[in-house]
Design a protein around this motif. Structure first.
Motif, PDB file in Angstrom:
ATOM      1  N   HIS A  75       0.442  -1.448   0.138  1.00  0.00           N
ATOM      2  CA  HIS A  75       0.078  -0.284  -0.388  1.00  0.00           C
ATOM      3  C   HIS A  75       0.851   1.671   0.132  1.00  0.00           C
ATOM      4  CE1 HIS A  75      -3.140   2.943   1.070  1.00  0.00           C
ATOM      5  NE2 HIS A  75      -2.477   3.483   2.431  1.00  0.00           N
ATOM      6  N   ALA A 131      -7.256   0.249   3.797  1.00  0.00           N
ATOM      7  CA  ALA A 131      -6.188   1.606   3.668  1.00  0.00           C
ATOM      8  C   ALA A 131      -6.787   2.597   3.118  1.00  0.00           C
ATOM      9  CB  ALA A 131      -5.108   0.405   3.057  1.00  0.00           C
ATOM     10  N   PHE A 157      -6.844  -1.502   9.630  1.00  0.00           N
ATOM     11  CA  PHE A 157      -6.016  -0.907   9.330  1.00  0.00           C
ATOM     12  C   PHE A 157      -5.264   0.355   9.637  1.00  0.00           C
ATOM     13  CE2 PHE A 157      -4.473   2.781   6.366  1.00  0.00           C
ATOM     14  CZ  PHE A 157      -2.958   2.526   6.120  1.00  0.00           C
ATOM     15  N   ASN A 161      -1.211   0.445  10.891  1.00  0.00           N
ATOM     16  CA  ASN A 161      -0.394   1.343  10.771  1.00  0.00           C
ATOM     17  C   ASN A 161       0.202   2.259  12.039  1.00  0.00           C
ATOM     18  OD1 ASN A 161       0.566   3.045   8.761  1.00  0.00           O
ATOM     19  ND2 ASN A 161      -0.421   4.695   9.060  1.00  0.00           N
TER      20      ASN A 161
END
Length: 253
Positions: A75, A131, A157, A161
């Motif tokens: 990503h 994401a 996500f 993250n």
């Protein structure tokens, strides 16, 4: 650092690379499929290296944490079109492995440290969708992500993250370097050479973006089995050339 038109560049580079006159070539769609999965696997093994060398605490299965980092890097490092392509190819490989196992009469290895192929499939799709949910509805729909799971994916996500982001920020803060060391022990066949080209390029791209505190050797070589692994005894990632042929077989089924 985003990689623009990655697959086009890879295929052009592969086509223009010096080769023996009798060297076999692969169809572009097979090469793109293999390339995507080699990247996904390399990033997974990179996760094990980061966990080891950055002394990270892991609450849960390390294999799951490595899967998460792989998806986050896809990503983060690629343009949208390329990231979507890699995800579709990696998802196809999970289903292909599951189908091949069923055809061989194999039972699900619930004892294994890895999740099942279908669990890894849906976890990857959920994280990738979460994401960027505004632009990835089609991805979630095409790959069959249930709506009940999709509702939680943005939160999943954000959590992933928040966990991995500071680690990657610290590695990027060290600046570009050469702490990933590529070693080409691959043979001369088409699968070995493709593996070497893909991994060498990824090592160079990662070195341009981040650094480890100590070197990590990334070796491409024959292992006698379709596999890839991180060896903490000498801080090395081994990408087995048999894995490339295995992915080609899955794609051709």
């Amino acid at each position: 650092m985003f990689k623009s038109l990655f697959f086009v560049a890879m295929l052009i580079a592969a086509a223009n690379a010096p080769r023996d006159a009798e060297e076999e070539s692969l169809p572009p769609e097979i090469e793109a499929f293999i390339t995507s999965n080699l990247i996904s696997v390399l990033y997974h093994e990179l996760g094990h290296a980061v966990i080891d060398l950055e002394n990270l605490p892991i609450f849960g299965q390390e294999e799951d944490a490595a899967d998460v980092l792989s998806t986050l890097l896809v990503h983060d490092l690629f343009t949208e079109d390329s990231a979507v392509s890699i995800t579709y190819h990696a998802a196809e490989a999970y289903l292909g492995e599951d189908k091949a196992n069923e055809q061989d009469g194999g039972e699900e290895a619930f004892w294994d440290v890895h999740g099942s192929n279908k669990q890894r499939y849906f976890n990857m799709i959920c994280l990738f969708y979460g994401a960027n949910p505004d632009e990835r509805d089609d991805v979630a729909d095409d790959l069959g992500l249930p709506e009940r799971r999709a509702e939680t994916c943005p939160e999943e996500f954000d959590l992933a993250n928040a966990s991995w982001g500071p680690v990657l920020d610290r590695m990027r803060a060290r600046g570009p370097g050469d702490t990933l060391r590529f070693v080409d022990n691959a043979g001369a066949d088409v699968f070995s050479r493709l593996t070497a080209r893909v991994i060498e390029k990824e090592v160079a791209d990662l070195n341009a973006d981040l650094s480890f505190e100590s070197p990590v050797v990334v070796r491409v070589e024959a292992c006698g089995t379709a596999n890839a692994f991180y060896d903490p005894s000498d801080s090395s990632i081994i990408m087995c050339t048999e894995f490339t042929e295995y992915y080609a077989a899955i794609r051709n089924e």
